[in-house]
Write an enzyme that holds these catalytic residues in place. Sequence first.
Site, PDB file in Angstrom:
ATOM      1  N   PRO A  40      34.254 -16.689   0.453  1.00 21.50           N
ATOM      2  CA  PRO A  40      33.001 -16.242  -0.149  1.00 21.50           C
ATOM      3  C   PRO A  40      32.157 -17.411  -0.644  1.00 21.50           C
ATOM      4  O   PRO A  40      32.669 -18.518  -0.820  1.00 21.50           O
ATOM      5  CB  PRO A  40      33.474 -15.402  -1.340  1.00 21.50           C
ATOM      6  CG  PRO A  40      34.817 -15.947  -1.686  1.00 21.50           C
ATOM      7  CD  PRO A  40      35.413 -16.461  -0.417  1.00 21.50           C
ATOM      8  N   HIS A  73      26.006 -34.062  -4.833  1.00 26.27           N
ATOM      9  CA  HIS A  73      26.723 -32.791  -4.616  1.00 26.27           C
ATOM     10  C   HIS A  73      26.520 -32.344  -3.176  1.00 26.27           C
ATOM     11  O   HIS A  73      25.555 -32.735  -2.525  1.00 26.27           O
ATOM     12  CB  HIS A  73      26.247 -31.731  -5.600  1.00 26.27           C
ATOM     13  CG  HIS A  73      26.945 -31.863  -6.917  1.00 26.27           C
ATOM     14  ND1 HIS A  73      27.529 -30.804  -7.573  1.00 26.27           N
ATOM     15  CD2 HIS A  73      27.196 -32.955  -7.680  1.00 26.27           C
ATOM     16  CE1 HIS A  73      28.085 -31.236  -8.689  1.00 26.27           C
ATOM     17  NE2 HIS A  73      27.896 -32.539  -8.788  1.00 26.27           N
ATOM     18  N   GLU A  90      31.964 -25.237 -11.153  1.00 22.25           N
ATOM     19  CA  GLU A  90      30.957 -24.185 -10.976  1.00 22.25           C
ATOM     20  C   GLU A  90      31.553 -22.908 -10.404  1.00 22.25           C
ATOM     21  O   GLU A  90      31.111 -21.810 -10.737  1.00 22.25           O
ATOM     22  CB  GLU A  90      29.815 -24.689 -10.085  1.00 22.25           C
ATOM     23  CG  GLU A  90      30.257 -25.103  -8.690  1.00 22.25           C
ATOM     24  CD  GLU A  90      29.104 -25.631  -7.812  1.00 22.25           C
ATOM     25  OE1 GLU A  90      27.991 -25.801  -8.316  1.00 22.25           O
ATOM     26  OE2 GLU A  90      29.346 -25.867  -6.605  1.00 22.25           O
TER      27      GLU A  90
HETATM   28  C1  NOJ Z   1      25.252 -26.828  -6.325  1.00 20.65           C
HETATM   29  C2  NOJ Z   1      25.745 -27.943  -7.184  1.00 20.65           C
HETATM   30  O1  NOJ Z   1      27.119 -28.163  -6.994  1.00 20.65           O
HETATM   31  C3  NOJ Z   1      25.441 -27.594  -8.635  1.00 20.65           C
HETATM   32  O2  NOJ Z   1      25.979 -28.586  -9.493  1.00 20.65           O
HETATM   33  C4  NOJ Z   1      23.966 -27.414  -8.821  1.00 20.65           C
HETATM   34  O3  NOJ Z   1      23.733 -26.943 -10.122  1.00 20.65           O
HETATM   35  C5  NOJ Z   1      23.392 -26.399  -7.826  1.00 20.65           C
HETATM   36  N1  NOJ Z   1      23.832 -26.675  -6.504  1.00 20.65           N
HETATM   37  C6  NOJ Z   1      21.868 -26.409  -7.848  1.00 20.65           C
HETATM   38  O4  NOJ Z   1      21.392 -27.634  -7.381  1.00 20.65           O
HETATM   39 CA    CA Z   2      28.511 -27.495  -5.009  1.00 19.25          CA
END
Ligand code: NOJ
Ligand code: CA
Length: 706
Positions: A197, A485, A510
């Site tokens: 997912p 990232h 996250e």
């Molecule tokens: C994914 C990233 O891993 C995260 O750190 C970021 O907040 C979001 N994208 C939005 O850019």
């Molecule tokens: Ca990410």
Amino acid sequence: MKHIFNSTAFILLVFIGFSCTKPNKGTLSSPNGTIKLNFYLTSQGQAAFKVYYNNKMILDESTLGVSLYEEPDLMEGFRITKTEYRNMDETWEMPWGEQRYVQNHFQEMKVLLTEKDNLKRTYAVVFRLFDDGLGFRYEFPQQPHMADLKIAEENTLLQLTEDYTCWWIPGDWDIYEHLFNKSRFTEIDALSKRDHPNLAQTYIPFNAVNTPFTMRSDNGTHLSFHEAALLNYSGLTYEIIPDKLQLRSILVGSERTPYKVSVATPFHTPWRSIQIADKAADLISSRLIVNLNEPNVLGDVSWVKPTKYIGIWWEMHLDKSTWDYSGTQDMSASQGARPHGKHGATTTNTKRYIDFAADNNIGAVLVEGWNTGWENWIGTDKREGIFDFVTPYPDYDLQEVVDHANSKGVRMIMHHETSSAITTYEQQMDTAYALMEHLGIDMVKTGYVGTILPKGEYHHGQFMVNHYHRVIQKAAEKGVMVNSHEPIMATGLRRTYPNDVSREGLRGQEFNAWASDGGNPPSHLPTIAFTRMLAGPIDYTPGIFNIKLKPYKKDNQVNTTLAQQLALYVVIYSPLQMAADLPEYYEGHPAFQFIRDVGVDWEQSLVLNGEVGEYVTIARQERTTGNWFVGSITNEQTRELTIKTDFLDPNTTYKVTLYADGNDAHWDKNPLSYTISHPIVSSDTEIKLNLASGGGAAISFIRETE
Ligand code: NOJ
Ligand code: CA
């Protein structure tokens, strides 16, 4: 144990080169002789080698070669025309890192191969044997019939000799944000692990794995396969051929070209690396990947400064606030959209974070969602032209924020979410980095969410490898550190470009805020430490104290104890460490003292114990203060570990603070149960750590005046 070197830089350089020619084979040993390699040609004239560790064969006949697009392959029909040997023993200084001094000690053999018939084309294979593993690469000299190379596939085939226990994620050309699987090599079935997912990746139709790919034999030998110095080439995945115990290289492709790499000669590939260790802990201590990279090309990098940071970030992942300003699709702020009132990146909110950072020994603040475009950034192919990286939303005054940060001695971290619209980002880069220079901002977090535009390119292919490289170079020109990232995997380029400080490249914190599969299980980070972390620094974003995420998230939580969140600052290495939670969960919290105190740049690091996927304990000594910090983490299993504190200086007294799991702590049932104590320890004592299920321990040893 004291410093390995005293403060005067100690640089030893021994460099002996000689060459000789042998008919059809060559042998090489690592400096202490534990690793040996035999190179030879098969009866078809194909380059082949075998590797031995402690006199036991760990790679049986492994073969080399590349297939070319619309040209005969460089595989069979070769003879050896020259063999050159060289050795190196140098000690270099990391401008920042897990330790200050790194020994780079290897024996090298370069074998030049020439086609017997056909076009008499030549290529070389270079092997470097270290005591902690080896690297090899292909080199293609400039020559009449090979002015340029279009590589259809690299055919590196590695032959294991037994059925290892492996930790792996499925081969994926776009993202590394997967949970690790543990299985025997013969049972790796990456195709069955593709249903994931939350991701926008494209799966490859092979039973393949991404690297670093770590494994352990039944007698305890650990191997980890990866690559080093990935430049102007496609990333590497390994196809697994379970019944034959073979790994076969599959380069990341592109749907826009019928080949995978296009280069001009002279050219060499990245290093294919294999770390080798008797125990898991030694994999983490190995500096093989950085040693296989070229020295710093940026000169004085004193402007690259490790730091802790906080940010307007977790509050968006919790849905407390938003990246966007109006929430109205297809209407940007400049078109007069009305604010919905939940925008996170406001001037007022940012000042609150800056003040909190200044009060708590945190050097920098990241602000996401500051620039226009977040109403339309995701989910479509119309992503080009959405972000310009210079226009703030109306409620965010960039200059005022920067002035406030300067007045408090706090650095701002710029955010560039490219949404993988690469053409736009490349067009905007000059302006965007000039703005940072103008404002005196020296750090950027970049992001590459979504599939790559132009369509048909993958995050890990040559096109993007070159893009990520250009970003590092542009940032270096402007004195900017980069934390990327959705990156290309680290391959040790931080040695060459020390502004390449950190990156994601894994399932980060996250996922605990929104993944529909329950988030990262307690075994995740004890696995990451022996897999992904071997590649380089990780922006995991630890330090969540509000473990159950109430009142924001009903169905998500962090799957560790609070004490483990502290331990991660030591265990998961990065010169940028986020204190990721909202300031309100830190205010007045006794355990926050550890985050205030903990260092980010290390004189030395000692891996005290560990087993892949189970537990690991690391001690690190801070460069500037000489203070020591220890972090220990475990998976679901409770554990009692005893660590010796003989790394402490016997002539120094330390204020020792142990942040431990409470007796009744448990990652799910009672994650907030913790204790703070002040054990009496010295360099000849021990500390007993009781780790709860999903738990951890963090210890600070703060030097008191002698
Ligand atoms: C994914 C990233 O891993 C995260 O750190 C970021 O907040 C979001 N994208 C939005 O850019
Ligand atoms: Ca990410």
